[in-house]
Scaffold this active site. Sequence first.
Site, PDB file in Angstrom:
ATOM      1  N   ASP A  29       0.844  -1.189   0.000  1.00 38.50           N
ATOM      2  CA  ASP A  29       0.000   0.000   0.000  1.00 38.50           C
ATOM      3  C   ASP A  29       0.885   1.246   0.000  1.00 38.50           C
ATOM      4  OD1 ASP A  29      -1.714   2.216   1.126  1.00 38.50           O
ATOM      5  OD2 ASP A  29      -3.184   0.595   1.082  1.00 38.50           O
ATOM      6  N   GLY A  91     -17.022   2.399   3.504  1.00 43.18           N
ATOM      7  CA  GLY A  91     -15.700   3.011   3.500  1.00 43.18           C
ATOM      8  C   GLY A  91     -14.851   2.691   2.273  1.00 43.18           C
ATOM      9  N   HIS A  98     -10.672  -5.016  -3.684  1.00 46.10           N
ATOM     10  CA  HIS A  98      -9.310  -5.168  -3.174  1.00 46.10           C
ATOM     11  C   HIS A  98      -9.369  -5.585  -1.709  1.00 46.10           C
ATOM     12  CE1 HIS A  98     -10.443  -0.955  -2.423  1.00 46.10           C
ATOM     13  NE2 HIS A  98      -9.572  -0.942  -1.434  1.00 46.10           N
ATOM     14  N   HIS A 100      -7.171  -5.553   1.782  1.00 47.27           N
ATOM     15  CA  HIS A 100      -6.052  -5.041   2.564  1.00 47.27           C
ATOM     16  C   HIS A 100      -5.578  -6.176   3.465  1.00 47.27           C
ATOM     17  CE1 HIS A 100      -6.823  -0.685   1.838  1.00 47.27           C
ATOM     18  NE2 HIS A 100      -8.073  -1.107   1.691  1.00 47.27           N
TER      19      HIS A 100
END
Length: 112
Positions: A29, A91, A98, A100
């Site tokens: 990230d 959010g 994707h 995280h």
Amino acid sequence: MDCIFCRIAAGEIPSTKIFEDDQVLAFYDASPQAPVHFLVIPKTHIGSVQEVDAGNSGMIAHIFEVIAGIARQLDLDNGYRVVTNVGDDGGQTVGHLHFHVLAKRKLAWPPG
């Protein structure tokens, strides 16, 4: 469609890749929220979990296999978190599915 993750998957925008095959891409990230923070995305555009169906659900299984493999490679034996957001109220800030992957401890990998 001007999707940043589609552009990253196509190699138009650079990323720090961890893993790539013909179906998925994993990369660190750019704005990490934990000492270990990487993303895993399908190369095919899927907007969010809301678009998962019988035709693409195998991709989701593959993504979790990739996540488990990377976690082993990074020695995340003490644990990690996998998060995906869906829609504005959930959010989600990028309209491309994707995941995280986050862990609290700092690693010595990748070297350099």
